[in-house]
Each structure stands twice: as structure tokens, then as C-alpha cells.
Write a protein that holds these residues in place. Structure first.
Motif, PDB file in Angstrom:
ATOM      1  N   MET A  47       0.896  -1.435  -0.007  1.00 27.42           N
ATOM      2  CA  MET A  47      -0.251   0.240   0.062  1.00 27.42           C
ATOM      3  C   MET A  47       0.632   1.272   0.024  1.00 27.42           C
ATOM      4  N   ASN A  48       1.073   2.149  -1.178  1.00 26.03           N
ATOM      5  CA  ASN A  48       1.564   3.323  -0.875  1.00 26.03           C
ATOM      6  C   ASN A  48       0.782   4.626  -1.012  1.00 26.03           C
ATOM      7  N   SER A  49       1.025   5.560  -0.802  1.00 28.26           N
ATOM      8  CA  SER A  49       0.521   6.943  -0.788  1.00 28.26           C
ATOM      9  C   SER A  49      -0.793   6.877  -0.541  1.00 28.26           C
ATOM     10  N   LEU A  50      -0.682   6.212   1.347  1.00 28.53           N
ATOM     11  CA  LEU A  50      -2.214   6.355   2.149  1.00 28.53           C
ATOM     12  C   LEU A  50      -2.672   7.504   2.521  1.00 28.53           C
ATOM     13  N   LYS A  51      -3.890   7.189   2.366  1.00 30.09           N
ATOM     14  CA  LYS A  51      -4.344   9.117   2.722  1.00 30.09           C
ATOM     15  C   LYS A  51      -5.112   8.198   4.247  1.00 30.09           C
ATOM     16  N   PRO A  52      -5.569   9.429   4.645  1.00 30.24           N
ATOM     17  CA  PRO A  52      -6.389   9.289   5.728  1.00 30.24           C
ATOM     18  C   PRO A  52      -7.864   8.256   5.336  1.00 30.24           C
ATOM     19  N   GLU A  53      -8.608   8.460   4.276  1.00 28.11           N
ATOM     20  CA  GLU A  53      -9.348   7.738   4.646  1.00 28.11           C
ATOM     21  C   GLU A  53      -9.151   5.926   3.731  1.00 28.11           C
ATOM     22  N   ASP A  54      -8.495   5.866   3.553  1.00 27.96           N
ATOM     23  CA  ASP A  54      -7.419   4.089   4.088  1.00 27.96           C
ATOM     24  C   ASP A  54      -7.533   3.663   5.872  1.00 27.96           C
ATOM     25  N   THR A  55      -7.254   4.091   6.287  1.00 34.24           N
ATOM     26  CA  THR A  55      -7.574   3.477   7.347  1.00 34.24           C
ATOM     27  C   THR A  55      -8.782   3.149   7.718  1.00 34.24           C
ATOM     28  N   ALA A  56      -8.177   1.346   8.459  1.00 31.45           N
ATOM     29  CA  ALA A  56      -9.394   0.991   8.441  1.00 31.45           C
ATOM     30  C   ALA A  56      -8.713  -0.738   8.877  1.00 31.45           C
ATOM     31  N   VAL A  57      -9.597  -1.317   9.452  1.00 34.17           N
ATOM     32  CA  VAL A  57      -9.229  -3.122   9.522  1.00 34.17           C
ATOM     33  C   VAL A  57      -9.278  -3.471   8.107  1.00 34.17           C
ATOM     34  N   TYR A  58      -7.871  -4.284   7.985  1.00 30.70           N
ATOM     35  CA  TYR A  58      -7.158  -4.906   6.857  1.00 30.70           C
ATOM     36  C   TYR A  58      -7.679  -6.503   7.261  1.00 30.70           C
ATOM     37  N   PHE A  59      -9.069  -7.039   6.458  1.00 28.42           N
ATOM     38  CA  PHE A  59      -8.107  -8.712   6.513  1.00 28.42           C
ATOM     39  C   PHE A  59      -8.370  -9.100   5.545  1.00 28.42           C
ATOM     40  N   CYS A  60      -7.236 -10.230   4.851  1.00 29.51           N
ATOM     41  CA  CYS A  60      -7.323 -11.386   3.656  1.00 29.51           C
ATOM     42  C   CYS A  60      -8.575 -12.370   4.207  1.00 29.51           C
ATOM     43  N   ALA A  61      -8.999 -13.302   3.033  1.00 26.75           N
ATOM     44  CA  ALA A  61      -9.953 -14.203   3.279  1.00 26.75           C
ATOM     45  C   ALA A  61      -9.736 -15.235   1.464  1.00 26.75           C
ATOM     46  N   ALA A  62      -9.994 -16.497   2.061  1.00 29.13           N
ATOM     47  CA  ALA A  62      -9.646 -17.370   0.673  1.00 29.13           C
ATOM     48  C   ALA A  62     -10.980 -17.858   0.267  1.00 29.13           C
ATOM     49  N   ASP A  63     -10.789 -17.897  -0.615  1.00 29.78           N
ATOM     50  CA  ASP A  63     -11.813 -18.068  -2.532  1.00 29.78           C
ATOM     51  C   ASP A  63     -11.434 -19.322  -2.775  1.00 29.78           C
ATOM     52  N   LEU A  64     -12.026 -20.082  -2.312  1.00 34.26           N
ATOM     53  CA  LEU A  64     -11.706 -21.763  -2.539  1.00 34.26           C
ATOM     54  C   LEU A  64     -12.342 -22.537  -3.802  1.00 34.26           C
ATOM     55  N   LEU A  65     -12.994 -22.184  -3.873  1.00 34.41           N
ATOM     56  CA  LEU A  65     -14.241 -22.384  -5.268  1.00 34.41           C
ATOM     57  C   LEU A  65     -14.134 -21.289  -6.823  1.00 34.41           C
ATOM     58  N   PRO A  66     -14.056 -21.873  -7.841  1.00 36.80           N
ATOM     59  CA  PRO A  66     -13.725 -21.460  -8.703  1.00 36.80           C
ATOM     60  C   PRO A  66     -14.861 -20.477  -9.444  1.00 36.80           C
ATOM     61  N   PRO A  67     -15.735 -19.292  -9.904  1.00 36.10           N
ATOM     62  CA  PRO A  67     -14.523 -18.485 -10.073  1.00 36.10           C
ATOM     63  C   PRO A  67     -14.049 -17.800  -9.258  1.00 36.10           C
ATOM     64  N   TYR A  68     -12.620 -18.197  -9.088  1.00 38.55           N
ATOM     65  CA  TYR A  68     -11.842 -17.126  -8.021  1.00 38.55           C
ATOM     66  C   TYR A  68     -12.193 -15.126  -7.955  1.00 38.55           C
ATOM     67  N   CYS A  69     -12.407 -14.439  -6.920  1.00 40.56           N
ATOM     68  CA  CYS A  69     -11.809 -13.412  -6.926  1.00 40.56           C
ATOM     69  C   CYS A  69     -13.517 -12.447  -8.153  1.00 40.56           C
TER      70      CYS A  69
END
Length: 124
Positions: A83-105
Motif C-alpha cells: 500500500m503506497n501513497s496512503l490516505k487518511p481514508e485508507d484507515t481501517a481494519v484490513y482482512f484477508c480471506a480465501a476463495d476456494l471455489l472457482p471462478p475466483y475473485c
């Protein structure tokens, strides 16, 4: 046991950078999708990025396009969010999650497993 563990959050000034990590375990780090989400107080959860490991394609929300980059390290079963050029509006809790069934994303993907989140705070 499937686990996703985020790290790398913290406090940074506007314009600064952070790299978040999502270390995965308990499943084969093969063809799947890893999404990055964020949630700020009083706001809905937002998907900011996703990496489709089946073909290497990526997704970015308009709000982060050009500033955030998702990547992975197959040997470490880890996905990163630079994450570059961060802004105050980027403030948050960030989560990652796994998508195990296609189509992914895809926009309708169901994310089976989630990490505990890491706080990112950007000061003005």
C-alpha cells in the motif's frame, strides 16, 4: 486447521507506505483466490483487492487502483498487499480471506476462511 494470519498493519503518515502480509496454512496454496478487504468504523466492509492464483489476475477497487499492489510468495504460502501513497481514508481494519471455489475473485465469490484482521491507521 485452516488459518489466515494478517500482519504488517500500523500507524503511518499520509503519503507513506505499508506492506500487509497474509500467511496461509492448512490448505494447499494452489489455485484459489485471496481477497483483501477493509472495514472502517461505521462503514460497510469493502473489497479492495483480490489475487486469482489460477491465472495471476488481480482486482483492485477504484479507491485503491494505482496505489495498492497484491502479490504472492508461493514458497511461503503468503499473499502481500503493498500500500503506497496512503490516505487518511485508507484507515481501517484490513482482512484477508480465501476463495476456494472457482471462478475466483468474482463479484459473487464466497470467501470461506478469514483472518483476524490488522489495523491500518493513516494520520493526516
Amino acid at each position: 486447521e485452516v488459518q489466515l494470519v494478517e500482519s504488517g498493519g500500523g500507524l503511518v503518515q499520509a503519503g507513506g507506505s505499508l506492506r500487509l502480509s497474509c500467511a496461509t496454512s492448512g490448505f494447499i496454496f494452489g489455485e484459489l483466490g485471496i481477497g483483501w478487504f477493509r472495514q472502517a468504523p461505521g462503514k460497510e466492509r469493502e473489497r479492495v483487492s483480490c489475487l486469482d492464483r489460477s491465472d495471476g489476475s488481480t482486482y483492485y477497487a477504484d479507491s485503491v487502483k494505482g496505489r495498492f499492489t497484491v502479490s504472492d510468495d508461493n514458497a511461503k504460502s503468503t499473499v502481500y498487499l503493498q500500500m503506497n501513497s496512503l490516505k487518511p481514508e485508507d484507515t481501517a481494519v484490513y482482512f484477508c480471506a480465501a476463495d476456494l471455489l472457482p471462478p475466483y475473485c468474482s463479484g459473487s465469490s464466497y470467501y470461506d476462511y478469514w483472518g483476524q484482521g490488522t489495523q491500518v491507521t493513516v494520520s493526516s
